[in-house]
Design an enzyme around this catalytic site. Structure first.
Site, PDB file in Angstrom:
ATOM      1  N   ASP A 208       0.865  -1.207   0.078  1.00 11.25           N
ATOM      2  CA  ASP A 208      -0.085   0.086  -0.006  1.00 11.25           C
ATOM      3  C   ASP A 208       0.978   1.205   0.046  1.00 11.25           C
ATOM      4  O   ASP A 208       2.040   1.273  -0.741  1.00 11.25           O
ATOM      5  CB  ASP A 208      -0.975  -0.009   1.182  1.00 11.25           C
ATOM      6  CG  ASP A 208      -2.331   0.721   0.862  1.00 11.25           C
ATOM      7  OD1 ASP A 208      -2.614   1.651   0.637  1.00 11.25           O
ATOM      8  OD2 ASP A 208      -3.298  -0.245   0.985  1.00 11.25           O
ATOM      9  N   HIS A 239      -3.868   5.776   3.402  1.00 13.64           N
ATOM     10  CA  HIS A 239      -4.610   4.634   2.772  1.00 13.64           C
ATOM     11  C   HIS A 239      -3.894   3.392   3.383  1.00 13.64           C
ATOM     12  O   HIS A 239      -4.629   2.526   3.926  1.00 13.64           O
ATOM     13  CB  HIS A 239      -4.601   4.622   1.112  1.00 13.64           C
ATOM     14  CG  HIS A 239      -5.553   3.368   0.809  1.00 13.64           C
ATOM     15  ND1 HIS A 239      -4.984   2.015   0.383  1.00 13.64           N
ATOM     16  CD2 HIS A 239      -6.696   3.582   0.405  1.00 13.64           C
ATOM     17  CE1 HIS A 239      -6.133   1.638   0.003  1.00 13.64           C
ATOM     18  NE2 HIS A 239      -7.180   2.345  -0.062  1.00 13.64           N
ATOM     19  N   SER A 405     -12.018  -1.893  -0.978  1.00 16.57           N
ATOM     20  CA  SER A 405     -10.486  -1.885  -0.488  1.00 16.57           C
ATOM     21  C   SER A 405     -10.481  -1.709   1.131  1.00 16.57           C
ATOM     22  O   SER A 405      -9.612  -2.028   1.835  1.00 16.57           O
ATOM     23  CB  SER A 405      -9.581  -0.893  -0.855  1.00 16.57           C
ATOM     24  OG  SER A 405     -10.345   0.490  -0.443  1.00 16.57           O
TER      25      SER A 405
END
Length: 830
Positions: A208, A239, A405
């Site tokens: 990520d 994120h 996600s």
């Protein structure tokens, strides 16, 4: 439906309508300038950030230095050089290298390299870029027209991208999908915590945007690695931190599932949300070398033929790393599964809301990468809550996000918790991508309402999967394990239409999960065991691989009713069994063996009358991504690709349901037009077709219509050369121009097909609203009619001409140069 009735009474019926039932992918293509050295020199990644680079895959793992020396000693052409990659994987052997190559020398250099004995292949190095847009998922709702959402950096923020494409080398955007709630208690995680299971000694790789080392929400950040060209290990976007928090956060306001999990944060995206193929490949290799247990990928794209990436995913799972990946935020459209989550060895995760409804943004199946060879498989594998999930902010505090996600790390956290249930000494023997998927799909709770291509096995059930793993012994199984025509809507589309004699084969493609070993074999052909005498009316054939690897395979079941069952009404039940074996594990004396079972409960009816039978031409649909197939609806300007499968059970599922509701039976033709008996069908349905037709097909179709009374329905779409030229773009990665191989449909080919009937389409692109029997409809990006036989019936409507060329020669035109009259026409049998 009156039109269909007419068609089935020996008319030629040709309807030209828009079939653009979906939105397409947003684009952020940005050309780059190339500045290459004239000498064969080694460079660092930062020196070639804007160059066109190539990935050279080798047949063996060796130190990067050895590969470089090998190429320098063998390649005589100039204008190229080795790119030095300085990252955590540099101390381990590698199976690839990255080169810069001058454009003028590309053909010679690539040709030489591809001919080398130790080289597997040469691929373009792709760049993945995202541009942040505001306002995605407001109030948890997804805006229409936005197919992919990428990194969600705060509530309501997302970024959208485009997949750059090529006529020769495939490129696809990887999308950090969008994500908001405290849900560990909803899955009963506290039950396992009280038993002492908290994810201890589980190595979790999070691919990520990184994480900060001093983040107060995490107690066990083991390692942070940076694979980008930026000199930082921190997450400056949020994120990666959010994903890690869902998996292993310990803050009481945003608890993760497995707080003792060892976090290995792989920073693969820059602050500008850019990544490269080689960064992923190096990171994957490092994950293998350092023996990760679980890997989460909240990214995805549609291009299942990006071979360096896809084959490295196979290698990851073959190395006994359990990969969990988001299925995509492209719902409610069908045929929009993202890769790698649509691969059978990866746990693909869809999203649901707290009412157990499929989230509007969650991508739907079936998998499209197998359509060219048969029928797609059931995906996602499972679904989990993905709306309003609470996770960690960059530095401190919690926030909520929505998207698959988010659902992906929910399942990844559950997986980490389940891994810790198995004693460390036995984990590698019992746990693998197949056995973990078995525990998840067999323990999942099937939801009421969604079909199998929306929910997979159902909502993840942590405690049920825990019970399965507690007593697990290595075995093989089939998923789904049952096809029940009485179970509607779950068994859609199969349960919508019974079997009958004389029909095209119905294909059900299942996945073999082999928990016994990374490689397996089918010991003998599968066997059909009917439960009663009526079961002998079923003709059944199988397709399956010789080798099951890694961990998974397929069993495609082709079903037809024999002619002696033409008047049978009732149900056929039975089991299909297939025996699987894998080589013995260390300490075992013989191979591991297992018998898998697939249960069938099929409805059968007498063969319907010809007038009620429609044949859908799937054979002449070009499946993305072999070429640049442009979007069908030009009203959608944020995408260039037609990539949803163009199948009755993907983006045309609404048409399938409407025809069934009207009492028609639809079969799929997966072979040329010369391969079906026209006397069995009232109508041939040809929708959005891009391929050409053989002369034998053209001749046979004319005979079928003229002499056997076959009806014909054609959805013609658009075809305009000026528009297609305008849609060209230069792909800086491949250093080539991309030109559409056709329009929305292949009108020249259709005109050849219909020429003998005196019918021809033009090159206008028409759009507008029209009404039939009081029902309002939209005509989007269709074509016009320029030739029509005398005595036929032509229905016209005023529509806007939006083609680039405007009025052109040889086009039927009424009214002003921007308005013509057209919608569909009906021609009597000649």
């Amino acid at each position: 439906m009156k039109v269909f009735a007419l068609a089935c009474r020996s008319y030629i019926l040709v309807i030209v309508l828009s079939v653009s039932l979906f939105w397409l992918r947003p684009s952020t293509y940005r050309p780059q300038r190339q500045n290459l050295n004239q000498q064969n020199v080694t460079r660092s990644e930062s020196e070639v950030a804007t160059d066109t680079n190539y990935i050279i895959r080798f047949k063996q793992y060796k130190p990067a230095k050895n590969h470089r020396i090998y190429l320098e000693s063998k390649v005589r052409s100039g204008g190229w050089g080795w790119i030095e990659r300085i990252n955590a994987a540099a101390k381990y052997p590698t199976d690839f290298g990255v080169l810069w190559i001058e454009e003028s020398e590309k053909e010679a250099v690539v040709g030489e390299i591809e001919g080398l004995e130790m080289v597997k292949d040469v691929n373009v190095e792709f760049k993945y870029q995202r541009v942040l847009l505001g306002g995605s998922f407001p109030d948890g709702k997804k805006r229409p027209g936005k197919i992919f959402t990428s990194i969600s950096l705060e509530e309501g923020a997302d970024s959208s991208t485009m997949a750059n494409t090529s006529n020769t080398t495939l490129n696809w955007g990887r999308h950090l999908l969008g994500q908001k709630t405290q849900i560990t208690s909803m899955f009963g995680a506290d039950v396992l915590w009280k038993k002492g299971y908290t994810g201890a000694k589980v190595k979790m790789a999070i691919f990520d945007t990184g994480i900060r080392s001093d983040h107060p929400h995490f107690r066990n950040i083991k390692e942070r690695t940076n694979w980008t060209n930026e000199d930082t290990l921190n997450d400056n976007l949020g994120h990666g931190t959010f994903v890690a928090g869902v998996i292993a956060g310990q803050n009481s306001e945003c608890l993760g599932f497995a707080s003792d999990t060892e976090i290995y944060a792989f920073r693969l995206f820059t602050d500008n949300q850019i990544s490269y193929t080689s960064w992923f490949l190096d990171a994957f290799n490092y994950a293998i070398a350092t023996n990760m247990d679980v890997l989460n990928l909240s990214i995805g794209g549609p291009d299942y033929l990006d071979l360096p990436f896809v084959e490295k995913v196979w290698e990851i799972t073959a190395s006994n790393i359990i990969m969990v990946s988001a299925i995509g935020n492209d719902g409610p459209l069908y045929g929009t599964l993202n890769n790698p989550a649509d691969q059978s060895d990866v746990i693909g995760v869809g999203g649901i809301d707290y009412d157990d409804h499929i989230a509007s943004f969650s991508s739907r199946g079936m998998s499209t990468w197998e359509i060219p060879h048969g029928y797609g498989r059931v995906k996602p594998d499972v679904v989990a809550y993905g709306r309003d999930i609470i996770g960690s902010k960059i530095s401190t505090g919690c926030k909520s996000l929505s998207g698959t996600s988010v659902a992906s790390p929910v399942v990844a956290g559950i997986v980490c918790l389940l891994v810790s249930v198995i004693p460390e000494a036995r984990r590698k023997d019992l746990l693998n991508p197949a056995s973990m998927k078995q525990a998840l799909v067999e323990g999942a709770a099937k939801l009421t309402g969604p079909n199998m291509y929306e929910q997979g096995a159902g909502r993840v059930d942590l405690l049920e999967s825990y019970e399965i793993l507690k007593s697990y012994h290595p075995r093989a199984s089939i998923f789904p394990s049952i096809l029940d025509y009485n179970d509607c809507p779950y068994s859609w589309p199969f349960c919508r239409q019974p079997l009958y004699a004389g029909a095209m084969p119905v294909i059900f493609n299942t996945t073999i999960l082999n928990g016994m070993g990374v490689i397996g074999y089918i010991e003998s052909p599968p066997t059909w065991h009917p439960a009663n005498e009526e079961g002998n009316l079923l003709s059944i054939h199988f397709k399956y691989p010789n080798i099951i690897w890694p961990w998974t395979g397929y069993l495609a079941v082709h079903m037809q009713i024999k002619e002696e069952g033409a008047q049978f009404t009732g149900q056929i039940e039975g089991n299909i069994t297939v025996k699987i074996y894998s080589p013995a594990s260390p300490g075992e004396s013989g191979p591991r063996r297992s018998t898998c079972s697939l249960q069938l409960k099929l409805k059968v009816i007498p063969t319907p009358p010809r007038a009620k039978r429609i044949l859908w031409d799937q054979f002449h649909s070009i499946k993305y991504p072999p070429g640049y197939i442009p979007r069908d609806s030009l009203d959608v300007r944020n995408d260039i690709l037609d990539w949803h499968g163009d199948h009755l059970h993907t983006n045309f599922h609404i048409m399938y349901n409407m025809l069934r509701d009207a009492g028609y039976y639809i079969e799929t033709l997966g072979s040329p037009l010369t391969c079906f008996d026209a006397q069995q069908y009232g109508t041939l349905l040809m929708v959005d077709l891009e391929d050409d037709y053989f002369p034998e097909e053209i001749e046979k179709l004319r005979d079928d219509v003229i002499n056997t009374g076959l009806g014909l329905i054609v959805f013609a779409e658009w075809y305009n050369v000026d528009t297609m030229v305008k849609m060209r773009f230069f792909d800086d990665n491949t250093r080539s121009w991309w030109t559409p191989v056709t329009g929305g449909a292949n009108i020249p080919a259709l005109n050849n097909l219909l020429a003998s009937f005196g019918i021809a389409f033009g090159d206008k692109i028409l759009n507008g609203d029209f009404s039939i029997d009081g029902e309002q409809s939209r005509y989007a990006s269709g074509t016009n009619i320029v030739r029509f036989p005398a005595g036929g019936f032509l229905h016209t409507f005023p529509l806007l001409d939006s083609s680039e060329s405007g009025a052109t020669q040889n086009l039927l035109q009424t009214g002003s140069s921007k308005v013509v009259c057209l919608a569909f026409f009906l021609v009597m049998k000649l």
